[in-house]
Scaffold this motif. Structure first.
Motif, PDB file in Angstrom:
ATOM      1  N   GLU A 155      85.821 107.203  32.746  1.00  0.00           N
ATOM      2  CA  GLU A 155      84.676 107.003  32.254  1.00  0.00           C
ATOM      3  C   GLU A 155      83.528 107.083  31.358  1.00  0.00           C
ATOM      4  O   GLU A 155      82.481 106.790  30.305  1.00  0.00           O
ATOM      5  N   GLY A 156      84.281 108.886  31.660  1.00  0.00           N
ATOM      6  CA  GLY A 156      82.909 109.640  29.833  1.00  0.00           C
ATOM      7  C   GLY A 156      83.602 108.742  28.685  1.00  0.00           C
ATOM      8  O   GLY A 156      83.865 107.896  27.883  1.00  0.00           O
ATOM      9  N   ASP A 157      82.253 110.205  27.720  1.00  0.00           N
ATOM     10  CA  ASP A 157      82.772 109.689  26.380  1.00  0.00           C
ATOM     11  C   ASP A 157      83.471 110.375  25.057  1.00  0.00           C
ATOM     12  O   ASP A 157      83.813 109.678  24.844  1.00  0.00           O
ATOM     13  N   THR A 158      84.043 111.688  26.558  1.00  0.00           N
ATOM     14  CA  THR A 158      84.908 112.202  26.022  1.00  0.00           C
ATOM     15  C   THR A 158      86.473 112.511  26.909  1.00  0.00           C
ATOM     16  O   THR A 158      86.138 112.261  28.410  1.00  0.00           O
ATOM     17  N   ALA A 159      87.741 112.931  26.795  1.00  0.00           N
ATOM     18  CA  ALA A 159      88.751 113.565  27.507  1.00  0.00           C
ATOM     19  C   ALA A 159      88.419 114.599  28.039  1.00  0.00           C
ATOM     20  O   ALA A 159      89.264 115.259  28.708  1.00  0.00           O
ATOM     21  N   GLU A 160      87.243 115.469  27.342  1.00  0.00           N
ATOM     22  CA  GLU A 160      87.539 116.796  27.971  1.00  0.00           C
ATOM     23  C   GLU A 160      87.291 117.087  29.121  1.00  0.00           C
ATOM     24  O   GLU A 160      86.473 116.325  30.182  1.00  0.00           O
ATOM     25  N   GLY A 161      87.829 118.208  30.091  1.00  0.00           N
ATOM     26  CA  GLY A 161      87.905 117.788  31.554  1.00  0.00           C
ATOM     27  C   GLY A 161      88.961 117.649  32.055  1.00  0.00           C
ATOM     28  O   GLY A 161      89.574 118.093  33.336  1.00  0.00           O
ATOM     29  N   TYR A 162      89.804 116.305  31.149  1.00  0.00           N
ATOM     30  CA  TYR A 162      91.031 115.757  31.855  1.00  0.00           C
ATOM     31  C   TYR A 162      92.151 115.713  31.383  1.00  0.00           C
ATOM     32  O   TYR A 162      92.988 115.338  31.807  1.00  0.00           O
ATOM     33  N   LEU A 163      92.062 117.049  30.225  1.00  0.00           N
ATOM     34  CA  LEU A 163      93.742 116.953  30.266  1.00  0.00           C
ATOM     35  C   LEU A 163      94.323 118.394  30.794  1.00  0.00           C
ATOM     36  O   LEU A 163      93.247 119.048  30.704  1.00  0.00           O
ATOM     37  N   TYR A 164      94.372 117.858  32.025  1.00  0.00           N
ATOM     38  CA  TYR A 164      95.247 118.575  32.971  1.00  0.00           C
ATOM     39  C   TYR A 164      95.974 120.017  32.182  1.00  0.00           C
ATOM     40  O   TYR A 164      96.539 120.276  31.738  1.00  0.00           O
ATOM     41  N   PRO A 165      95.981 121.004  32.416  1.00  0.00           N
ATOM     42  CA  PRO A 165      95.972 122.642  31.719  1.00  0.00           C
ATOM     43  C   PRO A 165      97.530 122.522  32.773  1.00  0.00           C
ATOM     44  O   PRO A 165      97.392 123.080  34.359  1.00  0.00           O
ATOM     45  N   ASP A 166      98.885 122.452  32.466  1.00  0.00           N
ATOM     46  CA  ASP A 166     100.146 122.513  33.320  1.00  0.00           C
ATOM     47  C   ASP A 166     100.961 123.191  31.924  1.00  0.00           C
ATOM     48  O   ASP A 166     100.751 123.324  30.529  1.00  0.00           O
ATOM     49  N   THR A 167     102.400 123.608  32.315  1.00  0.00           N
ATOM     50  CA  THR A 167     103.185 123.206  31.212  1.00  0.00           C
ATOM     51  C   THR A 167     104.130 122.382  31.163  1.00  0.00           C
ATOM     52  O   THR A 167     104.327 121.443  32.363  1.00  0.00           O
ATOM     53  N   ARG A 195     110.515 120.746  23.273  1.00  0.00           N
ATOM     54  CA  ARG A 195     109.881 122.462  23.653  1.00  0.00           C
ATOM     55  C   ARG A 195     108.897 122.076  24.475  1.00  0.00           C
ATOM     56  O   ARG A 195     108.373 121.178  25.484  1.00  0.00           O
ATOM     57  N   ARG A 196     108.772 123.719  25.337  1.00  0.00           N
ATOM     58  CA  ARG A 196     107.848 123.909  26.336  1.00  0.00           C
ATOM     59  C   ARG A 196     106.940 124.634  25.866  1.00  0.00           C
ATOM     60  O   ARG A 196     106.108 125.151  25.017  1.00  0.00           O
ATOM     61  N   ILE A 197     105.627 123.885  26.164  1.00  0.00           N
ATOM     62  CA  ILE A 197     103.948 124.004  25.633  1.00  0.00           C
ATOM     63  C   ILE A 197     103.553 124.340  27.270  1.00  0.00           C
ATOM     64  O   ILE A 197     103.316 123.037  27.836  1.00  0.00           O
ATOM     65  N   THR A 198     102.517 125.204  27.091  1.00  0.00           N
ATOM     66  CA  THR A 198     102.241 125.784  28.109  1.00  0.00           C
ATOM     67  C   THR A 198     100.725 125.474  27.748  1.00  0.00           C
ATOM     68  O   THR A 198      99.799 126.554  26.417  1.00  0.00           O
ATOM     69  N   ILE A 199      99.325 125.176  28.381  1.00  0.00           N
ATOM     70  CA  ILE A 199      98.055 124.914  28.174  1.00  0.00           C
ATOM     71  C   ILE A 199      97.614 125.844  29.355  1.00  0.00           C
ATOM     72  O   ILE A 199      97.587 125.389  30.269  1.00  0.00           O
TER      73      ILE A 199
END
Length: 339
Positions: A156-168, A112-116
């Motif tokens: 190093e932070g407390d969550t993955a917020e910011g590190y989930l790179y938006p892409d297809t 499946r092709r998923i775009t974030i």
């Protein structure tokens, strides 16, 4: 007496061979004929650890197997039972049992092709993936705050917020939440080059501060050419000890927030609201794209300290409070005309 026994034995052997030939012919006829031409394309999801008997049962329930014993034999003779791959398969009633088993034995699962999209936050990404039946939303979000898992990803932070790179991305439906997160974070580290990381250090920022700043830039504007200007405003304010006063930070605790940010939101006392806290928020408020990440370490060389919307997605930038107040008046007048 012996002749009669031999005769009976020959007759029995002949009948047995005839039966076997009949079954063989029936089997060959079965494996090479469409299952049900009237049956539309059907998706069948096979979970990890599913045995081939359960697979046949699923296919039978979907109307794709009309003769389970023959289908079992076909699976065993093709060796598909040893090579069953979890995932989502698509079968059509026009396919023959042989084609179906070949698809299973080859692990020909649907990709499946998923775009974030850029600048979505963790909860929005989790909801999007859950809507596509790729993850359990709660399990996905739980992993994004698992300290041990995060450290294995270099976060190093407390969550993955910011590190989930938006892409297809191209995912199969059997992929686990952990695998999805890992793939997205790996893409983040590919985009954030060693040169960018060196620039972060030179500017005296931690990686968490860098990603946090990039997330603010991304939430403030969708225009690539404006991002270095937004970055400059934030860098200039930080140097002067001014509060960043970034509207999106005031509603981060309400994520997913989909509405107009009002004055009452700006008054809320939260750890992320930059109208009340000094400096950057404790962490990113979204997952920024490449332009925002690059802007965070290459701000425009301008002395702007303020910006306000032009009511069309772009912004008016100002160096003094007087200029800014005039721009705010124009914004309110323009907004009144639009409304």
């Amino acid at each position: 007496m012996r002749k009669k026994r031999k005769k009976k034995k020959k007759l029995f052997t002949g009948l047995l061979l005839a039966l076997l030939y009949l079954l063989a012919a029936w089997f060959l006829f079965y494996v090479d004929r469409p299952v049900n031409p009237d049956l539309p394309v059907t998706a069948v999801r096979i979970l990890p650890g599913t045995g081939f008997l359960q697979v046949v049962d699923k296919l039978q329930q979907a109307g794709l197997v009309r003769n389970p014993p023959f289908f079992y034999i076909l699976i065993l003779t093709k060796g598909a039972a040893r090579n069953l791959r979890a995932g989502e398969y698509e079968f059509s009633g026009r396919m023959t049992p042989l084609e179906m088993v070949n698809r299973l034995s080859q692990g020909d699962i649907k990709i499946r092709r998923i775009t974030i999209r850029e600048d979505l936050n963790l909860k929005e990404i989790a909801a999007h993936l859950a809507a596509l039946h790729l993850v359990d939303e709660k399990k996905f979000l739980a992993l994004t705050t698992d300290r041990t898992f995060l450290r294995s990803l270099g976060i190093e932070g407390d969550t993955a917020e910011g590190y989930l790179y938006p892409d297809t991305y191209f995912f199969d439906s059997a992929i686990s939440p952990g695998q999805i997160i890992r793939r997205m974070v790996e893409q983040f580290w590919k985009v954030v080059t060693p040169e960018m990381r060196e620039k972060v250090q030179q500017m005296g920022m931690t990686m968490n501060e860098f990603v946090t700043l990039a997330s603010l830039i991304g939430k403030e504007t969708g225009f690539s050419d404006e991002k270095p200007l937004i970055a400059a405003v934030f860098h200039n304010r930080l140097k002067k000890g001014m509060r960043l006063q970034s509207d999106p930070t005031a509603v981060y605790h309400m994520a997913p927030f989909d509405g107009e940010i009002k004055r009452r939101h700006l008054l809320l006392m939260t750890p992320y609201n930059t109208y009340h806290i000094e400096g950057l928020p404790p962490g990113p408020i979204a997952n920024p794209g490449r332009d925002s990440l690059l802007a965070a370490v290459t701000p425009a060389k301008v002395d702007y300290l303020y910006f306000v919307s032009n009511c069309n997605g772009s912004h008016q930038f100002s160096s003094t409070l007087k200029e800014h107040n005039q721009a705010v008046v124009r914004y309110r007048l323009a907004k009144g005309k639009v409304e």
